[in-house]
Design a protein around this motif. Structure first.
Motif, PDB file in Angstrom:
ATOM      1  N   ALA A   1      -1.945  -3.431  -0.636  1.00  9.24           N
ATOM      2  CA  ALA A   1      -0.836  -4.381  -0.765  1.00  9.24           C
ATOM      3  C   ALA A   1      -1.333  -5.824  -0.707  1.00  9.24           C
ATOM      4  O   ALA A   1      -0.941  -6.657  -1.542  1.00  9.24           O
ATOM      5  CB  ALA A   1       0.195  -4.127   0.325  1.00  9.24           C
TER       6      ALA A   1
ATOM      7  N   ASP B   1      -9.819  -6.876   8.209  1.00  9.25           N
ATOM      8  CA  ASP B   1     -10.774  -6.502   9.261  1.00  9.25           C
ATOM      9  C   ASP B   1     -11.802  -5.480   8.782  1.00  9.25           C
ATOM     10  O   ASP B   1     -12.740  -5.152   9.505  1.00  9.25           O
ATOM     11  CB  ASP B   1     -10.050  -6.035  10.526  1.00  9.25           C
ATOM     12  N   GLU B   2     -11.632  -4.971   7.573  1.00  9.80           N
ATOM     13  CA  GLU B   2     -12.633  -4.047   7.029  1.00  9.80           C
ATOM     14  C   GLU B   2     -13.722  -4.860   6.298  1.00  9.80           C
ATOM     15  O   GLU B   2     -13.460  -5.983   5.853  1.00  9.80           O
ATOM     16  CB  GLU B   2     -11.984  -3.074   6.051  1.00  9.80           C
TER      17      GLU B   2
ATOM     18  N   ARG C   1      -6.606   3.718  -1.157  1.00 10.27           N
ATOM     19  CA  ARG C   1      -6.982   4.801  -0.242  1.00 10.27           C
ATOM     20  C   ARG C   1      -6.813   6.210  -0.810  1.00 10.27           C
ATOM     21  O   ARG C   1      -7.569   7.101  -0.428  1.00 10.27           O
ATOM     22  CB  ARG C   1      -6.187   4.688   1.055  1.00 10.27           C
TER      23      ARG C   1
ATOM     24  N   LYS D   1      -9.481  12.488  -2.437  1.00  4.78           N
ATOM     25  CA  LYS D   1      -9.419  13.184  -3.736  1.00  4.78           C
ATOM     26  C   LYS D   1     -10.728  12.959  -4.495  1.00  4.78           C
ATOM     27  O   LYS D   1     -11.730  13.611  -4.223  1.00  4.78           O
ATOM     28  CB  LYS D   1      -8.182  12.717  -4.505  1.00  4.78           C
TER      29      LYS D   1
ATOM     30  N   VAL E   1      -7.169 -10.644  12.388  1.00  2.00           N
ATOM     31  CA  VAL E   1      -6.276 -11.677  12.917  1.00  2.00           C
ATOM     32  C   VAL E   1      -5.759 -11.165  14.251  1.00  2.00           C
ATOM     33  O   VAL E   1      -5.212 -10.067  14.342  1.00  2.00           O
ATOM     34  CB  VAL E   1      -5.111 -11.941  11.938  1.00  2.00           C
TER      35      VAL E   1
HETATM   36  C1  FAD Z   1      -7.113   9.392   2.902  1.00  2.00           C
HETATM   37  C2  FAD Z   1      -5.805   8.840   2.387  1.00  2.00           C
HETATM   38  C3  FAD Z   1      -5.211   9.418   1.263  1.00  2.00           C
HETATM   39  C4  FAD Z   1      -3.991   8.924   0.792  1.00  2.00           C
HETATM   40  N1  FAD Z   1      -3.432   9.498  -0.333  1.00  2.00           N
HETATM   41  C5  FAD Z   1      -2.242   9.028  -0.801  1.00  2.00           C
HETATM   42  C6  FAD Z   1      -1.654   9.579  -1.977  1.00  2.00           C
HETATM   43  O1  FAD Z   1      -2.184  10.505  -2.590  1.00  2.00           O
HETATM   44  N2  FAD Z   1      -0.463   9.082  -2.411  1.00  2.00           N
HETATM   45  C7  FAD Z   1       0.153   8.035  -1.755  1.00  2.00           C
HETATM   46  O2  FAD Z   1       1.228   7.606  -2.181  1.00  2.00           O
HETATM   47  N3  FAD Z   1      -0.393   7.478  -0.656  1.00  2.00           N
HETATM   48  C8  FAD Z   1      -1.560   7.945  -0.156  1.00  2.00           C
HETATM   49  N4  FAD Z   1      -2.113   7.397   0.970  1.00  2.00           N
HETATM   50  C9  FAD Z   1      -1.403   6.301   1.623  1.00  2.00           C
HETATM   51  C10 FAD Z   1      -1.713   4.964   0.947  1.00  2.00           C
HETATM   52  O3  FAD Z   1      -3.100   4.804   0.861  1.00  2.00           O
HETATM   53  C11 FAD Z   1      -1.081   3.867   1.769  1.00  2.00           C
HETATM   54  O4  FAD Z   1       0.325   3.995   1.630  1.00  2.00           O
HETATM   55  C12 FAD Z   1      -1.555   2.499   1.320  1.00  2.00           C
HETATM   56  O5  FAD Z   1      -2.935   2.352   1.573  1.00  2.00           O
HETATM   57  C13 FAD Z   1      -0.797   1.422   2.050  1.00  2.00           C
HETATM   58  O6  FAD Z   1      -1.348   0.196   1.616  1.00  2.00           O
HETATM   59  P1  FAD Z   1      -1.236  -1.103   2.481  1.00  2.00           P
HETATM   60  O7  FAD Z   1      -2.046  -2.162   1.817  1.00  2.00           O
HETATM   61  O8  FAD Z   1       0.210  -1.363   2.750  1.00  2.00           O
HETATM   62  O9  FAD Z   1      -1.848  -0.711   3.903  1.00  2.00           O
HETATM   63  P2  FAD Z   1      -3.343  -0.360   4.249  1.00  2.00           P
HETATM   64  O10 FAD Z   1      -3.985   0.380   3.116  1.00  2.00           O
HETATM   65  O11 FAD Z   1      -3.265   0.278   5.601  1.00  2.00           O
HETATM   66  O12 FAD Z   1      -4.048  -1.785   4.346  1.00  2.00           O
HETATM   67  C14 FAD Z   1      -3.826  -2.662   5.452  1.00  2.00           C
HETATM   68  C15 FAD Z   1      -5.140  -3.416   5.673  1.00  2.00           C
HETATM   69  O13 FAD Z   1      -4.914  -4.419   6.653  1.00  2.00           O
HETATM   70  C16 FAD Z   1      -5.968  -4.396   7.574  1.00  2.00           C
HETATM   71  N5  FAD Z   1      -5.457  -4.966   8.833  1.00  2.00           N
HETATM   72  C17 FAD Z   1      -4.524  -4.449   9.659  1.00  2.00           C
HETATM   73  N6  FAD Z   1      -4.306  -5.265  10.703  1.00  2.00           N
HETATM   74  C18 FAD Z   1      -5.114  -6.347  10.510  1.00  2.00           C
HETATM   75  C19 FAD Z   1      -5.345  -7.551  11.259  1.00  2.00           C
HETATM   76  N7  FAD Z   1      -4.685  -7.826  12.394  1.00  2.00           N
HETATM   77  N8  FAD Z   1      -6.257  -8.441  10.781  1.00  2.00           N
HETATM   78  C20 FAD Z   1      -6.931  -8.191   9.624  1.00  2.00           C
HETATM   79  N9  FAD Z   1      -6.737  -7.074   8.873  1.00  2.00           N
HETATM   80  C21 FAD Z   1      -5.842  -6.168   9.319  1.00  2.00           C
HETATM   81  C22 FAD Z   1      -6.361  -2.931   7.667  1.00  2.00           C
HETATM   82  O14 FAD Z   1      -7.663  -2.759   8.156  1.00  2.00           O
HETATM   83  C23 FAD Z   1      -6.245  -2.527   6.189  1.00  2.00           C
HETATM   84  O15 FAD Z   1      -7.436  -2.801   5.480  1.00  2.00           O
HETATM   85  C24 FAD Z   1      -3.338   7.866   1.469  1.00  2.00           C
HETATM   86  C25 FAD Z   1      -3.940   7.283   2.613  1.00  2.00           C
HETATM   87  C26 FAD Z   1      -5.164   7.763   3.071  1.00  2.00           C
HETATM   88  C27 FAD Z   1      -5.795   7.148   4.301  1.00  2.00           C
END
Ligand code: FAD
Length: 103
Positions: A13, A35-36, A43, A48, A81
């Motif tokens: 996102a 933080d990564e 993901r 997969k 953060v």
């Molecule tokens: C192994 C796996 C398989 C998946 N397969 C599917 C699938 O097949 N279909 C599907 O729909 N969804 C799937 N998902 C879920 C999907 O990946 C998530 O819904 C998606 O990654 C959410 O994206 P995001 O950017 O909102 O959150 P995230 O991917 O969680 O990204 C948030 C980021 O913010 C960082 N962060 C958090 N707090 C802080 C802070 N305080 N300071 C700095 N950085 C911070 C985290 O480290 C992370 O890098 C899967 C997830 C995993 C783990």
């Protein structure tokens, strides 16, 4: 100089939001904090294509660090953060550094 727009969380996102801001013409200073240690990546392939060996980590990434730099997106990787001061429009990194953000 105006305070930067800061996105916290360099996941799917956060990464997509930063890229879309540039695609849609936002030209101000833009910082993406995660933080990564990686550039933003998707993901789902982790459980997969990556496990099956049909995809590598680079193939899961939204873009590489060169592209982020070309777009003027400052990526602070490996930085968490730890605190927000919303009234002051500032945030603090885990290393203690404070950054102002656009409010
Ligand atoms: C192994 C796996 C398989 C998946 N397969 C599917 C699938 O097949 N279909 C599907 O729909 N969804 C799937 N998902 C879920 C999907 O990946 C998530 O819904 C998606 O990654 C959410 O994206 P995001 O950017 O909102 O959150 P995230 O991917 O969680 O990204 C948030 C980021 O913010 C960082 N962060 C958090 N707090 C802080 C802070 N305080 N300071 C700095 N950085 C911070 C985290 O480290 C992370 O890098 C899967 C997830 C995993 C783990």
């Amino acid at each position: 100089m105006d305070a930067p727009l800061i996105i916290v969380g360099a996941g799917h996102a956060g990464g997509r939001a930063a890229l879309t801001l540039r695609e849609e013409g936002y030209s101000g200073r833009l910082i993406l904090i995660g933080d990564e240690p990686h550039v933003p990546y998707e993901r789902p392939p982790l459980s997969k294509g990556l496990l099956q060996g049909s995809q590598d980590l680079a193939g899961c990434s939204l873009c590489d660090s060169t592209r982020l730099a070309e777009l003027g997106i400052e990526h602070l990787a490996g930085n968490a953060v730890s605190r927000l001061a919303p009234l002051q429009h500032r945030l603090q990194l885990a290393d203690g550094q404070w950054l102002p953000y656009h409010g």
